[in-house]
Design a protein around this motif. Structure first.
Motif, PDB file in Angstrom:
ATOM      1  N   ILE A 172     105.389  39.799  47.066  1.00 30.67           N
ATOM      2  CA  ILE A 172     105.194  40.280  45.696  1.00 30.67           C
ATOM      3  C   ILE A 172     106.235  39.628  44.792  1.00 30.67           C
ATOM      4  O   ILE A 172     107.438  39.719  45.054  1.00 30.67           O
ATOM      5  CB  ILE A 172     105.307  41.818  45.637  1.00 30.67           C
ATOM      6  CG1 ILE A 172     104.236  42.451  46.543  1.00 30.67           C
ATOM      7  CG2 ILE A 172     105.161  42.310  44.201  1.00 30.67           C
ATOM      8  CD1 ILE A 172     104.338  43.962  46.658  1.00 30.67           C
ATOM      9  N   LYS A 181     105.997  48.901  49.228  1.00 27.46           N
ATOM     10  CA  LYS A 181     106.933  47.908  48.703  1.00 27.46           C
ATOM     11  C   LYS A 181     107.216  48.100  47.213  1.00 27.46           C
ATOM     12  O   LYS A 181     108.270  47.689  46.708  1.00 27.46           O
ATOM     13  CB  LYS A 181     106.394  46.499  48.951  1.00 27.46           C
ATOM     14  CG  LYS A 181     106.569  46.019  50.393  1.00 27.46           C
ATOM     15  CD  LYS A 181     106.025  44.625  50.587  1.00 27.46           C
ATOM     16  CE  LYS A 181     106.389  44.086  51.972  1.00 27.46           C
ATOM     17  NZ  LYS A 181     107.793  43.687  52.080  1.00 27.46           N
ATOM     18  N   LEU A 182     106.293  48.744  46.494  1.00 24.42           N
ATOM     19  CA  LEU A 182     106.450  48.906  45.048  1.00 24.42           C
ATOM     20  C   LEU A 182     107.030  50.263  44.657  1.00 24.42           C
ATOM     21  O   LEU A 182     107.179  50.547  43.463  1.00 24.42           O
ATOM     22  CB  LEU A 182     105.093  48.718  44.358  1.00 24.42           C
ATOM     23  CG  LEU A 182     104.524  47.292  44.392  1.00 24.42           C
ATOM     24  CD1 LEU A 182     103.120  47.274  43.823  1.00 24.42           C
ATOM     25  CD2 LEU A 182     105.428  46.329  43.630  1.00 24.42           C
ATOM     26  N   ARG A 207     107.598  41.625  39.995  1.00 24.36           N
ATOM     27  CA  ARG A 207     107.717  43.084  39.918  1.00 24.36           C
ATOM     28  C   ARG A 207     108.800  43.526  40.896  1.00 24.36           C
ATOM     29  O   ARG A 207     108.926  42.965  41.987  1.00 24.36           O
ATOM     30  CB  ARG A 207     106.387  43.732  40.296  1.00 24.36           C
ATOM     31  CG  ARG A 207     106.376  45.254  40.259  1.00 24.36           C
ATOM     32  CD  ARG A 207     105.994  45.775  38.920  1.00 24.36           C
ATOM     33  NE  ARG A 207     105.745  47.220  38.928  1.00 24.36           N
ATOM     34  CZ  ARG A 207     105.194  47.890  37.935  1.00 24.36           C
ATOM     35  NH1 ARG A 207     104.797  47.252  36.847  1.00 24.36           N
ATOM     36  NH2 ARG A 207     105.017  49.192  38.010  1.00 24.36           N
ATOM     37  N   LYS A 208     109.571  44.521  40.531  1.00 21.93           N
ATOM     38  CA  LYS A 208     110.629  45.005  41.409  1.00 21.93           C
ATOM     39  C   LYS A 208     110.028  45.591  42.681  1.00 21.93           C
ATOM     40  O   LYS A 208     109.063  46.354  42.644  1.00 21.93           O
ATOM     41  CB  LYS A 208     111.466  46.062  40.709  1.00 21.93           C
ATOM     42  CG  LYS A 208     112.634  46.556  41.551  1.00 21.93           C
ATOM     43  CD  LYS A 208     113.494  47.564  40.801  1.00 21.93           C
ATOM     44  CE  LYS A 208     114.670  48.022  41.672  1.00 21.93           C
ATOM     45  NZ  LYS A 208     115.524  49.005  40.967  1.00 21.93           N
ATOM     46  N   THR A 209     110.606  45.215  43.824  1.00 22.14           N
ATOM     47  CA  THR A 209     110.194  45.776  45.103  1.00 22.14           C
ATOM     48  C   THR A 209     111.366  46.511  45.744  1.00 22.14           C
ATOM     49  O   THR A 209     112.525  46.330  45.340  1.00 22.14           O
ATOM     50  CB  THR A 209     109.681  44.688  46.062  1.00 22.14           C
ATOM     51  OG1 THR A 209     110.714  43.720  46.273  1.00 22.14           O
ATOM     52  CG2 THR A 209     108.446  44.000  45.497  1.00 22.14           C
ATOM     53  N   TYR A 210     111.049  47.301  46.748  1.00 16.35           N
ATOM     54  CA  TYR A 210     112.063  48.155  47.377  1.00 16.35           C
ATOM     55  C   TYR A 210     112.049  47.931  48.897  1.00 16.35           C
ATOM     56  O   TYR A 210     111.020  47.570  49.471  1.00 16.35           O
ATOM     57  CB  TYR A 210     111.771  49.623  47.074  1.00 16.35           C
ATOM     58  CG  TYR A 210     111.805  49.945  45.598  1.00 16.35           C
ATOM     59  CD1 TYR A 210     112.978  50.388  44.997  1.00 16.35           C
ATOM     60  CD2 TYR A 210     110.668  49.788  44.807  1.00 16.35           C
ATOM     61  CE1 TYR A 210     113.015  50.687  43.636  1.00 16.35           C
ATOM     62  CE2 TYR A 210     110.696  50.077  43.451  1.00 16.35           C
ATOM     63  CZ  TYR A 210     111.874  50.520  42.868  1.00 16.35           C
ATOM     64  OH  TYR A 210     111.916  50.793  41.532  1.00 16.35           O
TER      65      TYR A 210
END
Length: 364
Positions: A52, A269-270, A55-58
């Motif tokens: 991804i 992930k988002l 966009r911020k992922t975690y």
């Protein structure tokens, strides 16, 4: 020669003949067996399965494994001995050849169809996950496939955007067939389209398409054995533009059954925190743009494959539950899901350890 000896010799020769017949005599069956299982949160062949960008992922942990089934090829001819062995083997399943390759499909045709279904499942997984996160996704109706030899061949092309049919706005893929079948076979139908090349150029330049075309096609009779109706020889589908890049890297896999697990992997992930709580969760199921989970084939093979890799929980489409529950591998809990909401709710219970009220599959 004594009668007893002659009888034993005859029996031995007959047994040899039967064994030879079993080895060389082909039977109209194919075999299914557990295939690879891949963690959508992890890597495959050295690359992240889900990539991804924009966009911020975690960080994630645990497993959200998609599962597969191995099948014998369309051209493989199983013999009687192999069929009997397959019937007796616990982890394999022997099925009529036409179950896997209906209408005499070749292996190449089946592979192509599976690749198309896999691609569509990825798109629907992205849409379902982003809808769950209230992230807007632009969608439009496209020509998905064009039947060879049909009136549309050479006139319409895969990827063309269908704006109107006979001047009436198209909002859903089903609208196309509905509007075409208002005609009688032999009548003309007018499509307003954005050509696939123009749509691709517009997307690349991040602008609205500026070129449309009108294409007139003469309908013909349907020949599928049902009630006669007008057709033009296309299937309609949906395409999307996403506000950021989501790439699914997984080769040598086909069919639509990984949709649910891809959607959950993208969602994980988002969003901050762990969706699994570190647990090993596997599953299967098609998914549509609205998050509805559909049934798949080979469920018994997938549960066996998942458990052999260490899965503790298996997200199971509601329509597959009864079949899967008939022979559940020891140590695997089958969790019934009908939507992505169901799956997220089940994962919340799993990561909290409060699993007493999980909707578990049962033999009907």
């Amino acid at each position: 020669m004594p009668r007893r000896t002659a009888t034993m010799l005859a029996s031995t020769l007959m047994l040899i003949a039967l064994l030879c017949a079993g080895v060389f005599f082909p039977v109209p069956y194919s075999e299914m067996s557990p295939g690879p299982t891949v963690n959508t949160l992890g890597e495959h062949d050295g690359e992240p399965v889900l990539q991804i960008d924009g966009r911020k992922t975690y960080p994630t942990d645990g497993h959200l494994n998609m599962t597969t089934v191995r099948v014998t090829g369309a051209d493989y001819r199983m013999n009687l001995v192999e069929a009997v062995y397959g019937w007796l083997a616990h982890d394999n399943k022997v099925v009529p050849h036409e179950t896997l390759y209906p209408d005499g499909k070749t292996e190449e045709e089946s592979t192509q169809e599976n690749a198309e279904e896999f691609s569509q499942s990825q798109e629907s997984a992205k849409v379902a996950a982003l809808k769950q996160l209230d992230v807007p996704v632009k969608s439009w109706v496209i020509v998905s496939t064009v039947v060879k030899g049909s009136p549309s061949e050479g006139r319409l092309h895969a990827g063309d955007v269908i704006k109107t049919v006979d001047g009436k706005t198209v909002k859903e893929p089903a609208d196309v067939a509905e509007l075409v079948t208002e005609h009688k076979p032999g009548e003309d139908v007018v499509f307003t389209i954005v050509p696939a090349k123009e749509q691709a150029a517009a997307e690349k330049a991040n602008r609205a398409p500026t070129k449309t075309e009108k294409v007139t096609i003469t309908t013909t009779d349907s020949d599928d054995g049902g009630e006669k109706r007008a057709i033009v020889g296309i299937s309609a589908g949906t395409d999307h533009t996403f506000p950021f890049s989501i790439d699914i890297k997984l080769a040598d896999v086909g069919g639509p059954s990984a949709g649910l697990m891809f959607a959950l992997g993208i969602y994980d992930k988002l969003t901050p925190g762990s969706l699994t709580g570190g647990k090993f969760v596997a599953g299967t199921g098609t998914i549509d743009d609205d998050g509805k989970v559909g049934p798949i084939g080979g469920i018994e093979m997938k549960t066996v494959g998942a458990r052999s890799k260490g899965a503790q929980y298996f997200l199971t489409p509601a329509d597959n539950c009864a079949s899967a529950a008939q022979d559940t591998p020891d140590g695997l809990t089958l969790v019934k899901v009908d939507t992505i909401d169901d799956a997220l709710g089940a994962l919340e219970d799993i990561r909290s350890g409060d699993t007493a009220d999980l909707p578990k599959c049962a033999v009907s």
